[in-house]
Structure formats: C-alpha cells, structure tokens
Write an enzyme that holds these catalytic residues in place. Structure first.
Site, PDB file in Angstrom:
ATOM      1  N   LEU A  28      26.324  41.963  43.316  1.00 48.48           N
ATOM      2  CA  LEU A  28      27.647  41.810  43.898  1.00 48.48           C
ATOM      3  C   LEU A  28      27.668  40.459  44.599  1.00 48.48           C
ATOM      4  O   LEU A  28      26.667  40.038  45.188  1.00 48.48           O
ATOM      5  CB  LEU A  28      27.937  42.923  44.917  1.00 48.48           C
ATOM      6  CG  LEU A  28      28.004  44.360  44.387  1.00 48.48           C
ATOM      7  CD1 LEU A  28      28.236  45.333  45.535  1.00 48.48           C
ATOM      8  CD2 LEU A  28      29.103  44.513  43.340  1.00 48.48           C
ATOM      9  N   ASP A  29      28.798  39.769  44.540  1.00 45.41           N
ATOM     10  CA  ASP A  29      28.917  38.504  45.255  1.00 45.41           C
ATOM     11  C   ASP A  29      28.637  38.721  46.740  1.00 45.41           C
ATOM     12  O   ASP A  29      28.832  39.824  47.269  1.00 45.41           O
ATOM     13  CB  ASP A  29      30.318  37.917  45.082  1.00 45.41           C
ATOM     14  CG  ASP A  29      30.620  37.534  43.643  1.00 45.41           C
ATOM     15  OD1 ASP A  29      29.656  37.266  42.900  1.00 45.41           O
ATOM     16  OD2 ASP A  29      31.807  37.507  43.274  1.00 45.41           O
ATOM     17  N   LYS A  30      28.246  37.668  47.401  1.00 48.74           N
ATOM     18  CA  LYS A  30      27.916  37.749  48.830  1.00 48.74           C
ATOM     19  C   LYS A  30      28.995  38.479  49.629  1.00 48.74           C
ATOM     20  O   LYS A  30      28.698  39.354  50.442  1.00 48.74           O
ATOM     21  CB  LYS A  30      27.712  36.341  49.394  1.00 48.74           C
ATOM     22  CG  LYS A  30      27.518  36.300  50.898  1.00 48.74           C
ATOM     23  CD  LYS A  30      27.432  34.877  51.429  1.00 48.74           C
ATOM     24  CE  LYS A  30      27.337  34.850  52.940  1.00 48.74           C
ATOM     25  NZ  LYS A  30      27.321  33.458  53.478  1.00 48.74           N
ATOM     26  N   THR A  79      31.442  40.426  48.524  1.00 45.24           N
ATOM     27  CA  THR A  79      31.936  41.680  47.948  1.00 45.24           C
ATOM     28  C   THR A  79      31.066  42.815  48.481  1.00 45.24           C
ATOM     29  O   THR A  79      29.844  42.721  48.467  1.00 45.24           O
ATOM     30  CB  THR A  79      31.863  41.651  46.408  1.00 45.24           C
ATOM     31  OG1 THR A  79      32.703  40.598  45.919  1.00 45.24           O
ATOM     32  CG2 THR A  79      32.320  42.968  45.819  1.00 45.24           C
ATOM     33  N   ARG A 114      37.446  38.417  39.916  1.00 51.66           N
ATOM     34  CA  ARG A 114      38.130  37.336  40.620  1.00 51.66           C
ATOM     35  C   ARG A 114      38.778  36.362  39.637  1.00 51.66           C
ATOM     36  O   ARG A 114      39.925  35.939  39.812  1.00 51.66           O
ATOM     37  CB  ARG A 114      37.145  36.616  41.538  1.00 51.66           C
ATOM     38  CG  ARG A 114      36.551  37.532  42.604  1.00 51.66           C
ATOM     39  CD  ARG A 114      35.300  36.956  43.231  1.00 51.66           C
ATOM     40  NE  ARG A 114      35.592  35.773  44.020  1.00 51.66           N
ATOM     41  CZ  ARG A 114      34.661  35.009  44.583  1.00 51.66           C
ATOM     42  NH1 ARG A 114      33.378  35.298  44.427  1.00 51.66           N
ATOM     43  NH2 ARG A 114      35.011  33.952  45.285  1.00 51.66           N
TER      44      ARG A 114
END
Length: 324
Positions: free
Chosen positions: A138-140, A142, A237
């Site tokens: 997961l992105d930082k 998110t 995104r």
C-alpha cells in the site's frame, strides 16, 4: 547471513520427459520457480550425484535429485519495535491494518521506520522469507488491510494466488466531482514519460483493471467502493485521475482542493487539511495459503476519512445536491 539446505527426492515415473526445473518445482512446491532455476544455474542441483546446470534437462524417472544450496537471508534491514495493528495471525500468515504514513518497504529516504522493520521485530524468522513476506504494498499514505507471509511456503502460495487474481482487494475512496454510477476502468499503466517517479495511462504499460461503484454522493464529491482486478503502482489514483475524478487530498494526482459554492469555513478547513489521498484498503479476502480455509478481514475507515465523509455529508444535507 545464509543457511544451508538439502532437499532430496527420487523422480517419480509419471514425470518422465519433464524438464529438470519443472520436476523440481513439482517436488518442492515450497520454493518459487525463479529460486529453483537459480539453484540449477549455480550448480547446486545434482542428478544421481552429478551436477546438472541446465534447467531444460529432460528426466526419465527414477533419478535421485539432490538440492544442496545456500538459502540467503532475504532482508538486510534492522528490526524495530514498531507497533502493529494485527487483525489476524497464525503460524503462516499475518493480517494487519496499516495506518496512513507508514512506509511498507525501505527505499530511498526511508531506510527505517517501515512495516518491514516492524515485521523483522515481530517475527524474527521472517528474515528468511523473500521481501520479509510482503506480497503486496500500500502507498505510504494509503491505510488499510494487508496480508504478510511468515514462511516461504505461504509466500509462494500467496504470490501465486495474487498472480492468478484469486485475492479480493476492495478499497474505499473519496474523489472530486459527482459520479452518477459505477463502472470499470480498463487502461494499462506505466511510468510517466517525463516524471519517472509517477505513473500514467500508457498503452505500452501493464494491464490494469479497476472496478468501482458509488457508495454515497455529495454536492461536489463522491464516496466510492473500488475493487482491484490487477495491482499496479498507484493504480486507483491514476485510474480515477483518468476519469477526471482524482482522489481528495492526493498530493500527486489530485490537484488543489475544490470546495463547492457556499461551503462553510469548517468545510474548507477539513478539505484543505486532508493532506493524503483519501484511500483506504477496506477488505481483503483469500484462501489460506496452507489450509485452504476461506479468510476475510475488514478494516473501517480511519478517523481522518470518517471526519471527511461526515463533513461532506453535513454540507450536502445543509445545501442539497443541486447547490454546488
């Protein structure tokens, strides 16, 4: 650090004519095909006591195979006592609810304080598993549910399930603009041609499919439920930006805040202070990699997204849907 492993089996007759790499993959399913191929090429595989370094070598059945290899520690990072919000844990897997702001894997500018560092502290033996058992990221900024493999067999099975699209991942998000209905974005994603740290729709990129449906409409925003069919970097995104409905707070793909006409000062402050993409991994569903048991974990949206949704809902109730 490394550890020495020795694996031995007699080739069963029904594998007559199969290639060495295929036979090893079937006899030792705990290990990935790429790892097995590397063992062969490195001269660490023996057939009846003789080294065989050709993965395509054909077997007749009845041969004695020996793998005498070094298994390196996959991770060269420090363990750190970082608290984890654990949703489930057994001997094979770990499901967590990752908070926004926690980097998953060390990289440029983030060598410590990551989920990987936390996993090394919580499960020291995970150092022997590729990427410390992290099979998806997961992105930082998110938040939400992730699953981690604690053993090599679990990691191999989960990676295979991910590649076969057998793991269900659903997200909640808040985007700019009002969507009238759900749909699917089927658009390949690749590196941005000029800004290499960003992703973009690219016909030469990798296939990427995102399904979405409307959960709630506000005056100038929409709350969404999304399901990933693929898992490309920044997929949701980028796909939402391609629809001209970027996620609220997205510092890269989202643009500036867009409060509707007549919005209160509190509304403006909440919108402007939301400094991360409004994206949360809400559900993860899979079959247990060892037992095959159906597993499912859910995580409610975190406090910052809850406040955002409540503010949008209150504004819509006050002004109505047609006053944007």
């Amino acid at each position: 650090m490394t550890k020495q492993i020795k694996l031995t089996e007699i080739v069963p007759d029904h594998l007559y004519g199969k290639r060495l790499d295929q036979v090893l993959a079937e006899l030792f399913p705990d290990y990935s095909r790429s790892r097995i191929k590397n063992w062969i090429l490195a001269g660490e595989v023996f057939i009846d006591g003789v080294v065989e370094s050709k993965p395509r070598h054909k077997l007749l059945g009845g041969e004695t195979l020996l793998v005498d290899a070094e298994l390196p520690d996959e991770v060269q990072h420090e363990a750190e006592a970082i608290a984890l919000n654990i949703l489930y844990e057994d001997d094979d897997i770990l499901a967590i609810n990752k908070p926004a702001g926690l980097v998953v894997h060390p990289g440029a500018g983030n060598q410590d304080g990551t989920l990987l560092n936390a996993l090394l502290h919580h499960v020291p033996d995970i150092i022997e598993v590729p990427r410390a058992g992290i099979i998806h990221r997961l992105d930082k900024d998110t938040s939400g549910v992730m699953v981690v493999a604690k053993t090599i067999p679990a990691q191999t099975a989960l990676v295979s399930a991910m590649q076969q699209r057998l793991i269900t991942r659903e997200y909640e998000a808040v985007c700019h603009g009002t969507l009238t209905g759900g749909g699917t974005v089927d658009a390949p994603i690749g590196r941005h041609q000029t800004q290499r740290t960003l992703m973009a729709i690219d016909e030469a990129g990798k296939p990427a499919v995102t399904h979405y449906r409307v959960m709630e409409r506000f005056r100038a925003h929409t709350r969404l439920r999304l399901r990933l069919e693929t898992g490309r970097t920044h997929q949701i995104r980028v796909h939402m930006q391609s629809l001209h409905h970027p996620l609220v707070g997205d510092p890269v793909y989202g643009g500036r805040p867009r409060p509707p006409r007549g919005a209160s000062e509190q509304f403006r402050q909440v919108l402007q202070s939301f400094q991360r993409q409004a994206l949360h991994a809400a559900l993860l569903k899979l079959e247990h990699p060892i037992s095959g048991e159906p597993m499912e974990w859910q995580a409610p949206i975190p406090e910052d997204m809850r406040l955002l949704v409540e503010t949008l809902r209150s504004d819509t109730q006050q002004h109505g849907m047609d006053d944007a």
